[in-house]
Design an enzyme around this catalytic site. Structure first.
Site, PDB file in Angstrom:
ATOM      1  N   ASP A  15      22.849  36.943 -15.504  1.00 22.54           N
ATOM      2  CA  ASP A  15      23.019  38.225 -16.199  1.00 22.54           C
ATOM      3  C   ASP A  15      24.097  39.132 -15.589  1.00 22.54           C
ATOM      4  O   ASP A  15      23.840  40.320 -15.326  1.00 22.54           O
ATOM      5  CB  ASP A  15      21.680  38.973 -16.268  1.00 22.54           C
ATOM      6  CG  ASP A  15      20.610  38.201 -17.038  1.00 22.54           C
ATOM      7  OD1 ASP A  15      20.899  37.087 -17.505  1.00 22.54           O
ATOM      8  OD2 ASP A  15      19.482  38.706 -17.172  1.00 22.54           O
ATOM      9  N   HIS A  61      14.391  44.968 -30.051  1.00 16.29           N
ATOM     10  CA  HIS A  61      13.634  44.025 -29.214  1.00 16.29           C
ATOM     11  C   HIS A  61      12.371  44.665 -28.640  1.00 16.29           C
ATOM     12  O   HIS A  61      12.362  45.860 -28.330  1.00 16.29           O
ATOM     13  CB  HIS A  61      14.542  43.528 -28.072  1.00 16.29           C
ATOM     14  CG  HIS A  61      13.969  42.409 -27.284  1.00 16.29           C
ATOM     15  ND1 HIS A  61      13.378  42.593 -26.053  1.00 16.29           N
ATOM     16  CD2 HIS A  61      13.867  41.082 -27.560  1.00 16.29           C
ATOM     17  CE1 HIS A  61      12.950  41.422 -25.604  1.00 16.29           C
ATOM     18  NE2 HIS A  61      13.235  40.489 -26.489  1.00 16.29           N
ATOM     19  N   HIS A  90      19.287  47.481 -24.101  1.00 15.59           N
ATOM     20  CA  HIS A  90      20.381  46.928 -23.285  1.00 15.59           C
ATOM     21  C   HIS A  90      20.729  45.544 -23.787  1.00 15.59           C
ATOM     22  O   HIS A  90      19.904  44.889 -24.424  1.00 15.59           O
ATOM     23  CB  HIS A  90      19.954  46.850 -21.808  1.00 15.59           C
ATOM     24  CG  HIS A  90      18.782  45.923 -21.604  1.00 15.59           C
ATOM     25  ND1 HIS A  90      17.480  46.306 -21.850  1.00 15.59           N
ATOM     26  CD2 HIS A  90      18.718  44.616 -21.230  1.00 15.59           C
ATOM     27  CE1 HIS A  90      16.674  45.288 -21.617  1.00 15.59           C
ATOM     28  NE2 HIS A  90      17.402  44.234 -21.253  1.00 15.59           N
ATOM     29  N   LYS A 115      19.266  34.215 -23.365  1.00 17.68           N
ATOM     30  CA  LYS A 115      17.814  34.398 -23.306  1.00 17.68           C
ATOM     31  C   LYS A 115      17.450  35.780 -23.794  1.00 17.68           C
ATOM     32  O   LYS A 115      18.280  36.692 -23.760  1.00 17.68           O
ATOM     33  CB  LYS A 115      17.315  34.182 -21.873  1.00 17.68           C
ATOM     34  CG  LYS A 115      17.919  35.184 -20.893  1.00 17.68           C
ATOM     35  CD  LYS A 115      17.509  34.898 -19.472  1.00 17.68           C
ATOM     36  CE  LYS A 115      18.046  35.917 -18.512  1.00 17.68           C
ATOM     37  NZ  LYS A 115      17.570  37.291 -18.715  1.00 17.68           N
ATOM     38  N   CYS A 164      15.414  39.546 -13.011  1.00 16.85           N
ATOM     39  CA  CYS A 164      15.777  38.230 -13.558  1.00 16.85           C
ATOM     40  C   CYS A 164      16.128  37.209 -12.485  1.00 16.85           C
ATOM     41  O   CYS A 164      15.844  36.023 -12.640  1.00 16.85           O
ATOM     42  CB  CYS A 164      16.891  38.382 -14.588  1.00 16.85           C
ATOM     43  SG  CYS A 164      16.284  39.175 -16.097  1.00 16.85           S
TER      44      CYS A 164
HETATM   45  C1  VGL Z   1      16.873  42.223 -16.716  1.00 16.32           C
HETATM   46  C2  VGL Z   1      15.354  43.858 -17.222  1.00 16.32           C
HETATM   47  C3  VGL Z   1      15.443  43.555 -18.561  1.00 16.32           C
HETATM   48  C4  VGL Z   1      17.651  41.493 -15.675  1.00 16.32           C
HETATM   49  C5  VGL Z   1      16.971  41.890 -18.049  1.00 16.32           C
HETATM   50  O1  VGL Z   1      18.682  40.866 -15.993  1.00 16.32           O
HETATM   51  O2  VGL Z   1      17.236  41.533 -14.495  1.00 16.32           O
HETATM   52  N1  VGL Z   1      16.066  43.194 -16.308  1.00 16.32           N
HETATM   53  N2  VGL Z   1      16.258  42.568 -18.957  1.00 16.32           N
HETATM   54 ZN    ZN Z   2      16.672  42.325 -21.003  1.00 11.47          ZN
END
Ligand code: VGL
Ligand code: ZN
Length: 215
Positions: A15, A61, A90, A115, A164
């Site tokens: 991410d 979402h 986000h 994802k 994540c």
């Molecule tokens: C993430 C919160 C929501 C991450 C993704 O990439 O850590 N955290 N979505």
């Molecule tokens: Zn997320």
């Protein structure tokens, strides 16, 4: 001499997207500071296999606080019998904040695992969705892809260290990969979690290393 990286090891970039950096919708503390180091690491070309995950949510979402009237970001609600943290919207599909970070040369990348595209389920780990309506956690293509390449060891970096990256590491260990985290190339949503995250990595048997230690 540092041992060379095994040809059966993969680098997983979790991410690395503008929405998780300062100025983004869900900024990690100092999230942008990992970008040059990740770009340099990729340029060294020391991993035979390189994968990125991409948080990729549809508008509305279930993890977005705005999808739950009266709720605020960072509230926790029960969902499918587990606690779900609500986040600011986000990484909405096809928006600039959801892109793989534009300051990184992604030409070394072998594949991207998207994802979080199921509107009803969140997905922190690159391997499996969080708990969903069907009882079990559906898999992403990541484990199958790594197995096809003969990968048995993974090095993780990216965002967020406490969300994540942590969940991806947990699944990697459970799935039998020798697992390492490049601590200097991760940053958390909440820096006050760093000590507990570090202890959790240690207890899971995840090797915590710095990118400078890689041969
Ligand atoms: C993430 C919160 C929501 C991450 C993704 O990439 O850590 N955290 N979505
Ligand atoms: Zn997320």
């Amino acid at each position: 001499m540092k041992p060379p990286i095994s040809s059966r090891a993969a680098l997983i970039l979790v991410d690395v997207q503008p929405d998780f950096m300062p100025g983004g919708a869900l900024a990690c503390h100092e999230g942008d500071t990992i970008v040059p180091g990740i770009d340099q690491l990729l340029k060294r070309d020391i991993f035979r296999h390189v994968v990125a995950t991409q948080d990729w949510h549809p508008p509305g979402h279930v993890s977005f606080a705005t999808s739950h009237p009266g709720r605020e970001p960072f509230d926790r609600i029960p969902l499918y019998g587990h606690a779900q943290t609500l986040w600011p919207p986000h990484c909405v599909q096809h928006t600039p904040g959801a892109e793989l970070h534009p300051s990184i040369d992604w030409s070394h990348l072998d594949t991207v695992i998207r994802k979080g595209d199921d509107p009803r389920v969140d997905s922190y780990s690159g391997f499996r969705e969080n708990h969903g309506p069907h009882g079990k956690r559906p898999s992403t293509p990541l484990h199958g892809w790594l197995r096809e390449q003969g990968v048995d060891e993974v090095y993780l970096c990216g965002l967020a260290r406490d969300v994540c990256v942590l969940w991806t590491a947990q699944d990697a260990v459970e799935l039998g990969y020798r697992t390492h985290v490049l601590w200097d190339l991760t940053r958390p949503v909440s820096p006050d979690t760093d000590l507990s995250t570090r202890v959790r990595f240690d207890n899971m048997g995840v090797g915590v290393v710095d990118s400078s230690e890689l041969a």
